[in-house]
Enzyme design. Sequence first.
Site, PDB file in Angstrom:
ATOM      1  N   CYS A  83     -58.554   1.626 -18.851  1.00  0.00           N
ATOM      2  CA  CYS A  83     -58.696   0.389 -19.635  1.00  0.00           C
ATOM      3  C   CYS A  83     -58.567  -0.848 -18.757  1.00  0.00           C
ATOM      4  O   CYS A  83     -58.847  -1.957 -19.212  1.00  0.00           O
ATOM      5  CB  CYS A  83     -57.650   0.330 -20.738  1.00  0.00           C
ATOM      6  SG  CYS A  83     -57.468   1.853 -21.648  1.00  0.00           S
ATOM      7  N   SER A 207     -55.775  -1.286 -31.390  1.00  0.00           N
ATOM      8  CA  SER A 207     -56.983  -2.087 -31.197  1.00  0.00           C
ATOM      9  C   SER A 207     -58.202  -1.216 -31.504  1.00  0.00           C
ATOM     10  O   SER A 207     -58.163  -0.005 -31.295  1.00  0.00           O
ATOM     11  CB  SER A 207     -57.033  -2.613 -29.766  1.00  0.00           C
ATOM     12  OG  SER A 207     -56.914  -1.549 -28.849  1.00  0.00           O
ATOM     13  N   ILE A 209     -62.028   0.483 -31.501  1.00  0.00           N
ATOM     14  CA  ILE A 209     -63.122   0.914 -30.635  1.00  0.00           C
ATOM     15  C   ILE A 209     -64.307  -0.018 -30.874  1.00  0.00           C
ATOM     16  O   ILE A 209     -64.616  -0.346 -32.022  1.00  0.00           O
ATOM     17  CB  ILE A 209     -63.483   2.377 -30.972  1.00  0.00           C
ATOM     18  CG1 ILE A 209     -62.471   3.309 -30.322  1.00  0.00           C
ATOM     19  CG2 ILE A 209     -64.894   2.712 -30.577  1.00  0.00           C
ATOM     20  CD1 ILE A 209     -62.597   4.736 -30.774  1.00  0.00           C
ATOM     21  N   LYS A 328     -56.608  -6.547 -30.255  1.00  0.00           N
ATOM     22  CA  LYS A 328     -56.567  -6.128 -31.659  1.00  0.00           C
ATOM     23  C   LYS A 328     -57.617  -6.853 -32.489  1.00  0.00           C
ATOM     24  O   LYS A 328     -58.274  -6.245 -33.337  1.00  0.00           O
ATOM     25  CB  LYS A 328     -55.167  -6.405 -32.235  1.00  0.00           C
ATOM     26  CG  LYS A 328     -55.023  -6.037 -33.709  1.00  0.00           C
ATOM     27  CD  LYS A 328     -55.057  -4.537 -33.911  1.00  0.00           C
ATOM     28  CE  LYS A 328     -55.239  -4.154 -35.366  1.00  0.00           C
ATOM     29  NZ  LYS A 328     -56.635  -4.235 -35.825  1.00  0.00           N
ATOM     30  N   HIS A 332     -61.580  -4.046 -28.432  1.00  0.00           N
ATOM     31  CA  HIS A 332     -61.210  -3.482 -27.130  1.00  0.00           C
ATOM     32  C   HIS A 332     -62.350  -2.615 -26.590  1.00  0.00           C
ATOM     33  O   HIS A 332     -62.293  -1.388 -26.643  1.00  0.00           O
ATOM     34  CB  HIS A 332     -59.920  -2.671 -27.300  1.00  0.00           C
ATOM     35  CG  HIS A 332     -59.383  -2.065 -26.041  1.00  0.00           C
ATOM     36  ND1 HIS A 332     -59.654  -2.566 -24.783  1.00  0.00           N
ATOM     37  CD2 HIS A 332     -58.584  -0.987 -25.845  1.00  0.00           C
ATOM     38  CE1 HIS A 332     -59.026  -1.808 -23.881  1.00  0.00           C
ATOM     39  NE2 HIS A 332     -58.387  -0.837 -24.487  1.00  0.00           N
TER      40      HIS A 332
END
Lengths: 386, 133
Positions: A83, A207, A209, A328, A332
């Site tokens: 990430c 958060s 997808i 959020k 993300h």
Amino acid sequence: MEKVAIIGIGQVPVREYWDKSLRELGARALLNALEDAGRDQIDGLYVGNMMSGTLSEQEHLGALIADYAGFTGVESLKVEAACASGAAAFRQAVLAVASGQKQCVAAVGVEKLTEFSGRRASDALAEAADADFETSLGLTFVALNALVMQRFLYERKVNRDDFALFPMLAHRNAVHNPNAMFHHEITFDQYKKAKMIAEPINLLDSSPIADGAAAVIIVPAKAVNASNKRIVDVLASALATDSIALHDRPELLRLKAVEQSVKRALDSAGITLRDLSLFELHDAFSIMSILSLEASGIMSAEEALQKIKEGYFDISGSLPIATMGGLKGRGHPVGATGIYQIVEAVTQLRGQAPEPIQVAHPKYAMTQNIGGTGATVVTTILKGQN
Amino acid sequence: MDIPRYWRLKDQRYRLQGTVCEDCGHYSFPPRLVCPNCKSKRQKPFAFSGKGTVFSFTTIYQTIERYQDQVPYLVALIDLEEGVRITAQLTDVDSDEVEIGMPVEMVVRKFYADGDNGPIFYGYKFRPIATGS
């Protein structure tokens, strides 16, 4: 080392793009950033991405996106750090310019999570963890964060419901960001009723997808006119790592890579935490927000759960966070997230944020992009011309 | 299909074999090439007892493809009595019976089957140690 500056930013709105490919999203963000910079050439490109191989059956993004954006021949490669891929790509772009090797480099973050069904996305996200000793035993990425949160609740004896205020704040800010995925607020009642993903983490702790791409253009600071209010100086970009598997960390609740990267970034920037006007933190899960605030040295996690009630992290508060919605509310798109954070911090420092979420007279901004459950952390410190 | 992985990991999956540092005595699971404590490269195999306590746990409701038919299920971080932490599934227990500090022991159980006709993979899980009776 050369001082470096950001002269252009670009993004596509965070959405679910069934009609656009990975290469289109990446190239679009790059071209938007070049237009913003008033440039039409680059001599280097770093592409932050985590899951294109698994989710789009496409690797080799460096050459792919350089070619598709019209820059065949340019030095270009993909950077992967789960990430934290976006900010890791940014870090490489900064090094390329700071070393004197390159004169105008783009860092692009791009991720497409909705090409396959959600299940495949869960498999791909879990690749950030230890395949032999976590994922293949049935651990998901959410479950790893849930193990941290469960232990946190046990050790620190806080009120579970207080976590709700972090996603609520993120959504409140996202409402005003046209590039955010969500444009609705969430209520405490909705949070309380949200379905469990991995106990105690519920859907609204997590958060979403999403697909997205963002880009920045970096040049030597001496090559730009310092009186240009749109220029943002890169004071520091620092990457640190920790063990990838949670079971290898002697202190589970301590994000050591956050501590190290923040310390290196502050030392290199020559400022203190008190100087910060805003902090774009990595709120992939609400537990990550408070542990990041703690490990960064801003305040203890328990204090963060109290201070948020007093508006400390609001746009008008002492240290605004997730000003454009955070992970959020903005969404993300994993490997793109670190670049979105930097694009948003630049927007704030230029004074170009939508009025309800513009931080007043910001001078220094910090962004923090976290890969895995704290195994790679990139902290960036930027300074505007105010 | 990841048969090489299971063949390669058989000593870990069935016997909890890690390493112990010949210089400082630090235990590691999974096995290490370099001691995390003293950086020594002299590591020899060591099989853990498989007894420990729950350090943290979660119930998973949404999961990855190959565990899809098993939800909800419990996973935990477990502190082994030798002082090493390990990640594993919990078995033979309901989620409302699990608590941090609960004594558990290792058993070999089914992980998952690779489709209807593929091999079945096995390995370590942990169950509560019966107390009292």
